[in-house]
Design a protein around this motif. Sequence first.
Motif, PDB file in Angstrom:
ATOM      1  N   GLU A 104      -1.732  13.364   8.197  1.00 12.53           N
ATOM      2  CA  GLU A 104      -2.415  12.233   7.451  1.00 12.53           C
ATOM      3  C   GLU A 104      -1.405  10.669   7.431  1.00 12.53           C
ATOM      4  N   HIS A 105      -0.108  10.882   7.281  1.00 10.28           N
ATOM      5  CA  HIS A 105       0.712   9.734   7.555  1.00 10.28           C
ATOM      6  C   HIS A 105       0.498   9.224   8.888  1.00 10.28           C
ATOM      7  N   LYS A 106       0.399   9.766   9.858  1.00  8.30           N
ATOM      8  CA  LYS A 106       0.134   9.280  11.350  1.00  8.30           C
ATOM      9  C   LYS A 106      -1.262   8.564  11.470  1.00  8.30           C
ATOM     10  N   GLY A 107      -2.213   9.175  10.997  1.00  8.24           N
ATOM     11  CA  GLY A 107      -3.560   8.416  10.833  1.00  8.24           C
ATOM     12  C   GLY A 107      -3.627   7.124  10.163  1.00  8.24           C
ATOM     13  N   VAL A 108      -2.921   7.022   8.790  1.00  8.12           N
ATOM     14  CA  VAL A 108      -2.918   6.082   8.042  1.00  8.12           C
ATOM     15  C   VAL A 108      -2.171   4.829   8.747  1.00  8.12           C
ATOM     16  N   LYS A 109      -1.018   5.423   9.432  1.00  9.81           N
ATOM     17  CA  LYS A 109       0.033   4.327   9.989  1.00  9.81           C
ATOM     18  C   LYS A 109      -0.520   3.712  11.312  1.00  9.81           C
ATOM     19  N   LEU A 110      -1.375   4.382  11.924  1.00 17.16           N
ATOM     20  CA  LEU A 110      -2.283   3.931  13.226  1.00 17.16           C
ATOM     21  C   LEU A 110      -3.271   2.954  12.895  1.00 17.16           C
ATOM     22  N   LEU A 118       5.852   5.146   2.402  1.00 15.71           N
ATOM     23  CA  LEU A 118       5.642   6.517   2.152  1.00 15.71           C
ATOM     24  C   LEU A 118       6.304   7.196   1.063  1.00 15.71           C
ATOM     25  N   PHE A 119       5.599   8.033   0.629  1.00 19.49           N
ATOM     26  CA  PHE A 119       6.061   8.812  -0.541  1.00 19.49           C
ATOM     27  C   PHE A 119       5.825  10.542  -0.279  1.00 19.49           C
ATOM     28  N   ASP A 120       6.722  11.130  -0.668  1.00 21.27           N
ATOM     29  CA  ASP A 120       6.546  12.335  -0.362  1.00 21.27           C
ATOM     30  C   ASP A 120       6.188  13.322  -1.550  1.00 21.27           C
ATOM     31  N   ILE A 166       0.957  -1.361   0.042  1.00 22.64           N
ATOM     32  CA  ILE A 166      -0.055   0.146   0.000  1.00 22.64           C
ATOM     33  C   ILE A 166       0.908   1.289   0.120  1.00 22.64           C
ATOM     34  N   ALA A 167       0.404   2.184  -0.884  1.00 17.63           N
ATOM     35  CA  ALA A 167       1.622   3.433  -0.965  1.00 17.63           C
ATOM     36  C   ALA A 167       0.670   4.512  -0.097  1.00 17.63           C
ATOM     37  N   ASN A 168       1.384   5.297   0.721  1.00 15.91           N
ATOM     38  CA  ASN A 168       0.817   6.477   1.276  1.00 15.91           C
ATOM     39  C   ASN A 168       1.563   7.732   0.659  1.00 15.91           C
ATOM     40  N   VAL A 169       0.785   8.569  -0.029  1.00 15.62           N
ATOM     41  CA  VAL A 169       1.555   9.568  -0.704  1.00 15.62           C
ATOM     42  C   VAL A 169       0.993  10.782   0.078  1.00 15.62           C
ATOM     43  N   ASN A 170       1.851  11.762   0.701  1.00  7.69           N
ATOM     44  CA  ASN A 170       1.365  12.758   1.193  1.00  7.69           C
ATOM     45  C   ASN A 170       2.665  13.804   1.185  1.00  7.69           C
ATOM     46  N   MET A 213      -3.794   3.117  -3.021  1.00  7.84           N
ATOM     47  CA  MET A 213      -2.995   4.161  -2.730  1.00  7.84           C
ATOM     48  C   MET A 213      -3.832   5.134  -1.619  1.00  7.84           C
ATOM     49  N   LEU A 214      -3.246   5.560  -0.451  1.00  6.45           N
ATOM     50  CA  LEU A 214      -3.959   6.311   0.531  1.00  6.45           C
ATOM     51  C   LEU A 214      -3.262   7.663   0.472  1.00  6.45           C
ATOM     52  N   GLY A 215      -3.983   8.835   0.278  1.00  7.75           N
ATOM     53  CA  GLY A 215      -3.585  10.189   0.219  1.00  7.75           C
ATOM     54  C   GLY A 215      -3.991  10.735  -1.190  1.00  7.75           C
ATOM     55  N   THR A 216      -3.674  11.701  -1.547  1.00  4.16           N
ATOM     56  CA  THR A 216      -3.142  12.852  -0.727  1.00  4.16           C
ATOM     57  C   THR A 216      -3.868  13.612  -0.147  1.00  4.16           C
ATOM     58  N   ALA A 217      -3.423  14.632   0.724  1.00  7.53           N
ATOM     59  CA  ALA A 217      -4.317  15.730   1.295  1.00  7.53           C
ATOM     60  C   ALA A 217      -4.378  16.965   0.451  1.00  7.53           C
ATOM     61  N   GLU A 218      -3.822  16.974  -0.875  1.00  7.94           N
ATOM     62  CA  GLU A 218      -3.836  18.029  -1.457  1.00  7.94           C
ATOM     63  C   GLU A 218      -4.748  17.854  -3.014  1.00  7.94           C
ATOM     64  N   SER A 219      -5.761  18.422  -3.048  1.00  2.00           N
ATOM     65  CA  SER A 219      -6.577  18.020  -4.272  1.00  2.00           C
ATOM     66  C   SER A 219      -5.999  18.191  -5.257  1.00  2.00           C
ATOM     67  N   ALA A 220      -5.051  19.152  -5.800  1.00  2.00           N
ATOM     68  CA  ALA A 220      -4.492  19.359  -6.888  1.00  2.00           C
ATOM     69  C   ALA A 220      -3.344  18.382  -7.270  1.00  2.00           C
ATOM     70  N   VAL A 221      -2.636  17.649  -6.371  1.00  2.00           N
ATOM     71  CA  VAL A 221      -2.064  16.755  -6.392  1.00  2.00           C
ATOM     72  C   VAL A 221      -2.556  15.380  -6.902  1.00  2.00           C
ATOM     73  N   THR A 222      -3.555  14.902  -5.994  1.00  2.00           N
ATOM     74  CA  THR A 222      -4.611  13.917  -6.360  1.00  2.00           C
ATOM     75  C   THR A 222      -5.167  14.097  -7.792  1.00  2.00           C
ATOM     76  N   LEU A 223      -5.655  15.420  -8.099  1.00  3.43           N
ATOM     77  CA  LEU A 223      -6.224  15.356  -9.524  1.00  3.43           C
ATOM     78  C   LEU A 223      -5.194  14.966 -10.470  1.00  3.43           C
ATOM     79  N   ALA A 224      -3.870  15.562 -10.288  1.00  3.67           N
ATOM     80  CA  ALA A 224      -2.806  14.954 -11.139  1.00  3.67           C
ATOM     81  C   ALA A 224      -2.514  13.742 -11.186  1.00  3.67           C
ATOM     82  N   MET A 225      -2.605  12.882 -10.175  1.00  2.00           N
ATOM     83  CA  MET A 225      -2.370  11.615  -9.915  1.00  2.00           C
ATOM     84  C   MET A 225      -3.462  10.661 -10.723  1.00  2.00           C
TER      85      MET A 225
END
Length: 380
Positions: free
Chosen positions: A55-61, A81-83, A38-42, A106-118
Motif C-alpha cells: 500500500e505504501h509503495k502504491g501511495v508513494k508512486l 508514513l505511520f506504522d 498527508i498521512a499514510n497509515v499502514n 489520511m490514506l490507508g489502512t489496508a486493515e478494516s479493523a484498524v480503519t474502523l477504530a480510527m
Amino acid sequence: MRFTRFPIAAAALIALAACAPPGQSTDSGATATGPIKIANVNAQSGQLSSLGQWEHKGVKLAIDEANKAGGVNGRQIQLDLFDSQGDPTVGTNVARKIAAEGYIAMLGTAESAVTLAMAPILKDAKIPNITSGQSPKLAELKSPFLFLNAPTSVTFDETLAKYLVDEKGHKKIALISNNGAYGAGEHDAFLSSLKTRNVTPVADEVVTPDQKDFNANLAKIREQSPDVLFIGAEEVQSGLIAKQARELGIKAVFAGGAPVGTDVYATTAGLDNAEGTIVSSPYLSNEATPEIKEFAAKYKAAYNEDARMHVAKAYDGASILIEALKQTNGEGGQKLADAIRGVKRAGLLGDYTYDANGVGIHATKIGLVKDGKVVPEAAS
C-alpha cells in the motif's frame, strides 16, 4: 508565576491552531503556503506488513508523480508514513496524532479493523480518509469523511457466489473464516449470497485472526467432502489454511476474495496447493488494459517488483485524493470530503463513482491461480 502563565500561553496556541483547517496555515485555499501534509497509515510490521508495504509503495508512486508535476497548484505534498502494526489500538493512537499534528487527509489502512477504530477520531477532526479496507462495516458507518478505494466484501462475494453456484453448479460448499473485521465481513457477505441461492454450507468453521493451527476445524470440514472450500481470511492465514487442508486430504477447490490472489497466499500455501484457487477481485492481471500495463511498468521500474491489486488500489486512492486537492486548492475539511465524493475516475480497479456510503467501486471479476499468479478465468 511561570507555571501559571504556561497553561495560558498553551491555550492561546491551541486557539490559534484551531483557526486553521487541518494541514494548513491560517491562510486557506489559494492563499495557503507550504507543503500539504498527508498521512499514510499502514502496517509496516507484524503479520499484515506485506499489505502495508504494498500500500505504501502504491501511495508513494502516485504522490511522487504529482510532486514532480508541480504538486497541488504549486504546493508540494508531504507524505508521512505511520506504522499501525495491524493493531486497532495502535491505529487509534496514530489517529489522535494525525489530528493533533495538522494532517489534511489520511490514506490507508489496508486493515478494516484498524480503519474502523480510527474512523470516529478522523470524523470528529474532519480529516478525510481513503481506506483500502473492504469490510461492509466501513460502509455501514456512513461517515462523510470515509471513502473506500475498492469494493466491499458484499461485491467480492456476490461475484464469487454467482460464478460458483450459478455458472458452475456447485452446491457442496464449506466455509472457513476468521472473526476479525475482514474475515467476518467475508463470511457474512458470502453466506448471504449463498442463502439467496438456497444453498446451505455443508460446514461453517470460524477461527481467530491469530490462529495458525486449523487441523481441528479442517477435520470437521473433511467429513463433509465439500466441492468448494471458501476461505475468508487475510493472505498469510489463508495460505496456512490451504496448506493444512491439502495435508489433511481435502480435495475441494479453494475460493475467496483478493487475499487468495496474492503471491503471499500462494507461497504460504505452496504453489501446488494454491493451484486452481478461484479469486474474486477487481484487479486480476498487470496485462489487462493498456493503462494497467503502463502502471505496472512504472511500478516495476520504481521498486523492481511486480505490481498487484493492493498496490493498484492504493495508487488509485492517492490519485483520487490528489485530484480532489487540486479542486479545493489544497483546502481540507468538509470541502475536501465533498470534492473526493464528487471525483469520477477511470482507475486501475475500475470506474470510481462514490455512493452515499463512501464506496467507489461496485464490481469484481473472476480469476484463477496458475503457477502462483492470477489469470482471468476466461483466459485460463
